[in-house]
Design an enzyme around this catalytic site. Structure first.
Site, mmCIF file in Angstrom:
data_model
loop_
_atom_site.group_PDB
_atom_site.id
_atom_site.type_symbol
_atom_site.label_atom_id
_atom_site.label_comp_id
_atom_site.label_asym_id
_atom_site.label_seq_id
_atom_site.Cartn_x
_atom_site.Cartn_y
_atom_site.Cartn_z
ATOM 1 N N LEU A 74 0.864 -1.167 0.000
ATOM 2 C CA LEU A 74 0.000 0.000 0.000
ATOM 3 C C LEU A 74 0.904 1.220 0.000
ATOM 4 C CD1 LEU A 74 -2.688 -0.902 2.733
ATOM 5 C CD2 LEU A 74 -2.931 -1.061 0.249
ATOM 6 N N ASP A 75 0.505 2.265 -0.722
ATOM 7 C CA ASP A 75 1.288 3.496 -0.726
ATOM 8 C C ASP A 75 1.421 4.022 0.711
ATOM 9 O OD1 ASP A 75 1.401 3.360 -3.485
ATOM 10 O OD2 ASP A 75 -0.347 4.659 -3.755
ATOM 11 N N LYS A 76 2.448 4.814 0.936
ATOM 12 C CA LYS A 76 2.703 5.368 2.267
ATOM 13 C C LYS A 76 1.441 5.991 2.872
ATOM 14 C CE LYS A 76 5.041 9.232 4.506
ATOM 15 N NZ LYS A 76 5.794 10.486 4.284
ATOM 16 N N THR B 251 -1.741 5.604 1.969
ATOM 17 C CA THR B 251 -2.974 4.818 1.874
ATOM 18 C C THR B 251 -3.079 3.962 3.124
ATOM 19 O OG1 THR B 251 -2.910 4.744 -0.545
ATOM 20 C CG2 THR B 251 -4.213 3.050 0.557
ATOM 21 N N ARG C 49 -5.515 5.537 -7.922
ATOM 22 C CA ARG C 49 -5.215 6.967 -8.033
ATOM 23 C C ARG C 49 -5.084 7.390 -9.495
ATOM 24 N NH1 ARG C 49 -0.051 7.520 -4.269
ATOM 25 N NH2 ARG C 49 -0.340 9.740 -4.761
#
Length: 325
Positions: free
Chosen positions: A139-141, A143, A238
């Site tokens: 997961l992105d930082k 998110t 995104r």
């Protein structure tokens, strides 16, 4: 089987694997290990055929005995750190966590410590023997939400396969800019941005990417949606939402400048300006347990910042509606 100090196994070659290469037969009999790891064990003598040191391409015959006695290999060299984890589920194979926004998953340039991997090495030290410390998806930082981590080689192999075969179910919730009229599917390939290498984009030569979304709630100028992924490309939701001109609220990379609709109150203006991350939360995860085969599903509730954002949007929409009467 695996022990704390050794990885051991013993097999007799069955009829269907006779006359196959040793590394191919080993991969069939021990699918929890990667082909490259098995080839390495054959070359260094940890995996033998009839008690003899062989080459990966040597042929096996019906009734041959294959033995494995290997040391677990330390796959990572990062430091363990006592970082608190929100553990949703755990057993000897799996660790399911609720990742907060702001926590980087993997050490990299600029983030050598303070990451999820550093926390995992402290909480479950056995992951040091697994590729990427058991991380199979990211997961992105910024998110938040649910993630699964492998704690065993069996689990690592199974989870990677489930991701590749698109049988792992992942659902997200997001708040996007603009009022959507209905759910839809975005089927658009994603690759590296042609001019900004730190970003991804919809590009003709990209990898296939499919995102299904449906509406949960419409506001005056925003929409709360639920997304289901078929693929798992970097920044997929995104990029796809920005591509259909409904970028995520607060997205620093793909959202553009803050757009305030007509009639925005000071309260909502402050809330939108304060929301400094993409409004994206990994809500639900479904997978097949690597040992039992049972289908398991976990859900995590929206974090406080997204609950607060949605409440502010809902209040603003109600105020606008009431002012029209």
């Amino acid at each position: 089987m695996s022990s704390e100090n050794r990885i051991t196994a013993e097999f007799t070659i069955p009829p269907e694997l006779s006359d196959r290469r040793l590394d191919q037969a080993a991969a069939e009999l021990m699918p929890e290990h990667s082909r490259s790891r098995l080839q390495g064990w054959i070359r260094n003598g940890a995996l033998t055929l009839n008690g003899k040191h062989c080459k990966p391409r040597d042929k096996v015959m019906l009734g041959d005995r294959m033995d494995l006695d290997a040391e677990p290999e330390v796959q990572v060299t990062w430091e363990a750190e006592a970082i608190e984890l929100d553990v949703v589920y755990e057993d000897q194979h799996l660790l399911v966590i609720n990742k907060p926004a702001g926590l980087v998953v993997h050490p990299a340039a600029g983030h050598a410590d303070g990451t999820l991997v550093n926390a995992l090495l402290n909480y479950a030290p056995e992951v040091e023997n697994l590729p990427r410390a058991g991380i199979v998806h990211r997961l992105d930082k910024d998110t938040s939400g649910i993630m699964v981590v492998a704690r065993s080689l069996i689990a690592h192999t199974s989870l990677v396969e489930q991701l590749q075969e698109r049988t792992m179910g992942r659902e997200y919730e997001a708040v996007v800019v603009g009022t959507m009229t209905g759910g839809a599917t975005v089927d658009a390939p994603i690759g590296r941005h042609p001019t900004d290498r730190k970003k991804m984009a919809v590009v003709a030569a990209g990898k296939p990417a499919v995102t299904h979304y449906r509406l949960m709630e419409r506001f005056a100028a925003h929409t709360h949606i639920r997304c289901k992924l078929e693929s798992g490309r970097t920044h997929q939701i995104r990029v796809h939402m920005a591509h259909v001109r409904h970028p995520l609220v607060g997205d620093p990379a793909y959202g553009g400048r803050l757009r305030l609709p007509k009639g925005t109150t000071e309260e909502l203006r402050e809330e939108l300006a304060r929301f400094q991350r993409q409004a994206l939360h990994a809500r639900q995860l479904t997978l097949e347990h690597p040992e039992t085969g049972a289908i398991l599903t976990w859900e995590t509730p929206l974090p406080a910042d997204m609950v607060q954002l949605i409440a502010a949007l809902r209040k603003h929409a109600a105020e606008l509606e009431n002012s029209e009467f």
